[in-house]
Design an enzyme around this catalytic site. Sequence first.
Site, short mmCIF file in Angstrom:
data_model
loop_
_atom_site.label_atom_id
_atom_site.label_comp_id
_atom_site.label_asym_id
_atom_site.label_seq_id
_atom_site.Cartn_x
_atom_site.Cartn_y
_atom_site.Cartn_z
N LYS A 177 4.34 -12.65 -8.53
CA LYS A 177 5.48 -12.01 -8.86
C LYS A 177 6.27 -12.61 -9.73
O LYS A 177 6.92 -11.97 -10.92
CB LYS A 177 6.37 -11.98 -7.67
CG LYS A 177 5.54 -11.11 -6.48
CD LYS A 177 6.75 -10.76 -5.44
CE LYS A 177 5.92 -9.64 -4.45
NZ LYS A 177 6.63 -9.46 -3.17
N LYS A 204 -5.22 -4.82 -3.16
CA LYS A 204 -4.59 -4.20 -1.97
C LYS A 204 -3.57 -3.25 -2.48
O LYS A 204 -3.14 -3.30 -3.29
CB LYS A 204 -3.76 -5.33 -1.24
CG LYS A 204 -2.50 -5.88 -1.89
CD LYS A 204 -1.96 -6.83 -0.89
CE LYS A 204 -0.50 -7.32 -1.69
NZ LYS A 204 0.53 -7.91 -0.98
N LYS A 212 3.25 -1.91 -2.02
CA LYS A 212 4.59 -1.17 -2.31
C LYS A 212 5.06 -1.42 -3.72
O LYS A 212 5.42 -0.57 -4.61
CB LYS A 212 5.68 -1.61 -1.54
CG LYS A 212 5.82 -1.28 0.10
CD LYS A 212 6.90 -1.73 0.88
CE LYS A 212 6.35 -2.93 1.76
NZ LYS A 212 7.35 -3.16 2.75
P1 TYM Z 1 5.45 -6.92 3.57
O1 TYM Z 1 7.03 -6.30 3.90
O2 TYM Z 1 5.12 -6.94 2.31
O3 TYM Z 1 4.47 -6.28 4.53
C1 TYM Z 1 4.67 -6.03 5.90
C2 TYM Z 1 3.33 -6.32 6.67
O4 TYM Z 1 2.12 -5.45 6.21
C3 TYM Z 1 1.16 -6.14 5.70
N1 TYM Z 1 0.33 -5.68 4.62
C4 TYM Z 1 -0.80 -5.09 4.55
N2 TYM Z 1 -1.87 -5.52 5.61
C5 TYM Z 1 -2.93 -4.79 5.27
N3 TYM Z 1 -3.08 -4.20 4.04
C6 TYM Z 1 -2.42 -4.19 2.89
N4 TYM Z 1 -2.63 -3.33 1.85
C7 TYM Z 1 -1.17 -4.49 3.34
N5 TYM Z 1 0.11 -4.64 2.77
C8 TYM Z 1 0.84 -5.23 3.54
C9 TYM Z 1 1.79 -7.61 5.20
O5 TYM Z 1 0.58 -8.26 5.24
C10 TYM Z 1 2.59 -7.83 6.30
O6 TYM Z 1 2.17 -8.48 7.50
N6 TYM Z 1 6.65 -11.91 3.80
C11 TYM Z 1 6.62 -10.60 4.56
C12 TYM Z 1 7.60 -10.25 5.72
C13 TYM Z 1 7.96 -11.26 6.38
C14 TYM Z 1 7.51 -11.85 7.49
C15 TYM Z 1 8.25 -12.77 8.19
C16 TYM Z 1 6.26 -11.65 8.06
C17 TYM Z 1 9.29 -11.95 6.28
N7 TYM Z 1 9.42 -12.84 7.54
C18 TYM Z 1 7.98 -13.59 9.22
C19 TYM Z 1 5.69 -12.21 9.41
C20 TYM Z 1 6.89 -13.10 9.82
C21 TYM Z 1 6.16 -9.39 3.49
O7 TYM Z 1 6.60 -9.37 2.57
O8 TYM Z 1 5.76 -8.41 4.25
#
Ligand code: TYM
Length: 331
Positions: free
Chosen positions: A112, A194, A197
């Site tokens: 990023k 992948k 968003k």
């Molecule tokens: P975020 O908001 O980007 O995504 C939320 C969840 O969706 C999963 N994900 C996917 N899984 C499979 N295939 C995909 N293409 C795909 N795109 C997204 C992500 O792996 C995630 O589980 N850093 C985290 C948010 C976070 C978090 C936490 C997660 C903040 N604190 C504590 C777990 C525990 C994030 O940016 O997720």
Amino acid sequence: RPRVLSGIQPTADSFHLGNYLGAVRNWVAMQESHDAYYCVVDLHAITMGHDPAALRQRTRVSAAQLLALGLDPERCTLFVQSHVPEHAQLGWVLSCITGFGEAGRMVQFKDKSAKAADTTTVGLFTYPILQAADILLYQADQVPVGEDQRQHLELTRDLAQRYNTRFGPTFTIPSAYILKDTAKITDLQDPTAKMSKSASSPNGIIELLEDPARSAKKIKSAVTDTGREILYDEENKPGVSNLLTIYAALTTRTIDELLEQYDGRGYGDLKKDLAEIVVDFVKPIQERTRAYLDDPDHLDKVLAIGAEKARAVASVTLAEAYRNIGFLSPA
Ligand code: TYM
């Protein structure tokens, strides 16, 4: 009951199919078997520049979607991260035991920040440390996420171990809970990347809240692979394999059953059927999301109760962490 925590960013107008299949679907399942805490991570959503009104709206829509997807406030604790100040407080403490180089090795940060070098913030750099605080505050045993979060989970484990070794037993060491089949749903237009968003083109991503007719179109125009046979082969047929993965996950069919069902048939048949399945899946979710958004008082109440339940746990852990690191207790 083992404890589970996970979070999702309110950074878009809608969650996408990867968020659901990689993460939220498992959150829903685990609320039955675990003491479950799930949060909309708004603190994490301000690291790349944002619009305040949009953030407010997206936080609400995120909570409404999670409820529509099956989170039940009677079975889990659903809250907004900024409602629980302990996240930021523990984040600071953990940042003081994280190596600068260690944080700099996070692949998501490197990606990023490389794309937006001029606007990269310190917050984007410390983002995974705040994520570690999210998890450790709840003494979580398991963290259901997609494959892209694996490295952040490793950092979380390292920090927990380091803290415990230096300052005495404080945190549970959490494990990532990543289901292999759905760990990485890929971009429909670029099936080696992948679904994302921030990075997917509009046609590569199925948004849960978009017009279902649009989703159907996107499935039908998904990039498929050379050859005509429907096979599951991530290496050589990543496009078809991704469609099969989505298909199996949204139905109760296994990939093998699907291969049998589509034996001798073409990509067009598979896409047409999957488009219908996706439409049938998102329609009721959209209706339920709308209903939650139409009753903001109820939504606020759910989130207020969630924040209170979350704080009850987080404050105990933070007090313990403060004590162990040598902060004087207030009289
Ligand atoms: P975020 O908001 O980007 O995504 C939320 C969840 O969706 C999963 N994900 C996917 N899984 C499979 N295939 C995909 N293409 C795909 N795109 C997204 C992500 O792996 C995630 O589980 N850093 C985290 C948010 C976070 C978090 C936490 C997660 C903040 N604190 C504590 C777990 C525990 C994030 O940016 O997720």
